[in-house]
Motif scaffolding. Sequence first.
Motif, PDB file in Angstrom:
ATOM      1  N   GLN A  61      -6.427   3.229   8.645  1.00 28.95           N
ATOM      2  CA  GLN A  61      -5.480   2.149   8.382  1.00 28.95           C
ATOM      3  C   GLN A  61      -4.366   2.106   9.415  1.00 28.95           C
ATOM      4  N   LEU A  97     -10.254  -1.032   7.918  1.00 28.58           N
ATOM      5  CA  LEU A  97      -9.938  -1.226   6.500  1.00 28.58           C
ATOM      6  C   LEU A  97     -11.024  -0.663   5.604  1.00 28.58           C
ATOM      7  N   ALA A 137     -10.843   3.067   5.597  1.00 28.35           N
ATOM      8  CA  ALA A 137      -9.647   3.497   4.869  1.00 28.35           C
ATOM      9  C   ALA A 137      -9.916   3.568   3.375  1.00 28.35           C
ATOM     10  N   SER A 138     -10.816   2.702   2.894  1.00 28.73           N
ATOM     11  CA  SER A 138     -11.120   2.700   1.461  1.00 28.73           C
ATOM     12  C   SER A 138     -11.843   3.973   1.023  1.00 28.73           C
ATOM     13  N   THR A 181      -2.768  -8.457  -2.193  1.00 27.91           N
ATOM     14  CA  THR A 181      -2.962  -7.007  -2.182  1.00 27.91           C
ATOM     15  C   THR A 181      -2.493  -6.378  -3.479  1.00 27.91           C
ATOM     16  N   LEU A 186      -8.801  -2.391  -0.494  1.00 29.23           N
ATOM     17  CA  LEU A 186      -9.023  -2.249   0.938  1.00 29.23           C
ATOM     18  C   LEU A 186     -10.355  -2.869   1.356  1.00 29.23           C
ATOM     19  N   ARG A 187     -11.382  -2.713   0.532  1.00 29.90           N
ATOM     20  CA  ARG A 187     -12.693  -3.271   0.877  1.00 29.90           C
ATOM     21  C   ARG A 187     -12.676  -4.790   0.854  1.00 29.90           C
ATOM     22  N   SER A 236     -10.041  -6.609   1.283  1.00 29.22           N
ATOM     23  CA  SER A 236      -9.202  -6.990   2.417  1.00 29.22           C
ATOM     24  C   SER A 236      -9.991  -6.934   3.718  1.00 29.22           C
ATOM     25  N   ALA A 237     -10.895  -5.958   3.832  1.00 25.04           N
ATOM     26  CA  ALA A 237     -11.714  -5.838   5.042  1.00 25.04           C
ATOM     27  C   ALA A 237     -12.581  -7.073   5.239  1.00 25.04           C
ATOM     28  N   TYR A 239       0.832  -1.208   0.000  1.00 21.86           N
ATOM     29  CA  TYR A 239       0.000   0.000   0.000  1.00 21.86           C
ATOM     30  C   TYR A 239       0.859   1.247   0.000  1.00 21.86           C
ATOM     31  N   LEU A 299      -6.082   8.350   6.708  1.00 21.66           N
ATOM     32  CA  LEU A 299      -5.412   7.048   6.709  1.00 21.66           C
ATOM     33  C   LEU A 299      -4.728   6.775   8.047  1.00 21.66           C
ATOM     34  N   GLN A 321      -8.974   1.421  -3.528  1.00 23.28           N
ATOM     35  CA  GLN A 321     -10.186   1.489  -2.710  1.00 23.28           C
ATOM     36  C   GLN A 321     -10.831   0.110  -2.575  1.00 23.28           C
TER      37      GLN A 321
END
Length: 372
Positions: A210, A194, A197-198, A259, A272-273, A275-276, A137, A206, A269
């Motif tokens: 994050q 997460l 953060a998106s 990632t 991150l979603r 990953s959440a 990231y 952030l 964006q």
Amino acid sequence: MLEPTYATSSPTPSFSTIAAAAAIPSPVSPGATHSAANELTTSTAIGASGATATAAVTTCTHHHAKGPADGDDDGADKPTFAIADADVDGGVAAAAAGGGAAADEAPDGGTTAWLVVLGSGLVQFVALGMMYSFGVYQTYYVQSGVGSTLAVSFVGSVGAFALPAFGVATGRLAERFGFQIIILVGSVVLFAGLLLASFSTQLWQLFLTQGVLVGAGSSLAYFPAVALPSQYFTRRRGLATGLAVAGAGVGGLVLAEVTQVLIDRLGVQWALRVSAFIALAFTAGVVPLLRPRIAALGRRARFDWSIVRDPLFIIMSLTCFFATFANLVPVYYMPEFALARIGLPASTGSALVSVYNGASAMGRIVLGLLAD
């Protein structure tokens, strides 16, 4: 990567000694018997650097139960802890406080015990794996103009600091309300960090999402999960702990590549979603596997300051503190260094992080075997 230190002398594992990214089972005097009352007490020493901090440690202390002279009617030594209900194949039966010597003995195996190791490893797969893959990231944020390398690196540093910094509260909360509840709360906080953060458009956002939220959520999930395997193992505790903490290395290996692929195909964006939701599935989904063998203390849990005067604790804390400089800093900067200084593609930078974490996973298992 923060590597675990192992101690395997304890015949009665309880809430293991834990550090910022290390699991250290609490040594108990080999001469102690089940007539000594086990009290789980949380002690913490935290050292912070620009990139990380260490460390929270939980210890097991012994106090002899009262005899006839102290007013105990039958003069029997009675342990103050309770063994939680758990169906452990070939292990001990569940017992209430004062249930006898069998209640003190860790099963050293069985279906429930190994499922706890699996669950602990999966929590660490996410909680530490995402921290170790932050460099992917960071490369994107710097290249897209979100901030300078120095400024963006502090987002990951805040997360790395928050994980051990919240360890004091996490240990107390786990002892008060139970391990599974706190892990579940941590999974929700990690998911929220997460996801929010998106939607962040500025660097300070952030930092809060994050950085702080992801670090706090990881702490709430990580510390109870990393402590549980030592409740089930004595003779093979090193192997069990090594297998569990290897989840962090495997997480960094897998999540760095995942990632990078998500960023390339969906943008940061949506990366991150996704990953959440991965984090929520892995941390909340394994909560049923993480069944404590030793019941939480509830209101009896208290902070034990005596550990901070223990020379071994001080040496361990300082070791963990300085070790983070050599571990987290390179893994954060490797992807960007490969891209900006050497001219390698971003995918190669993430691959370097994966190799780094894969080697860490193997090292954790080998050290566990050697500790046994």
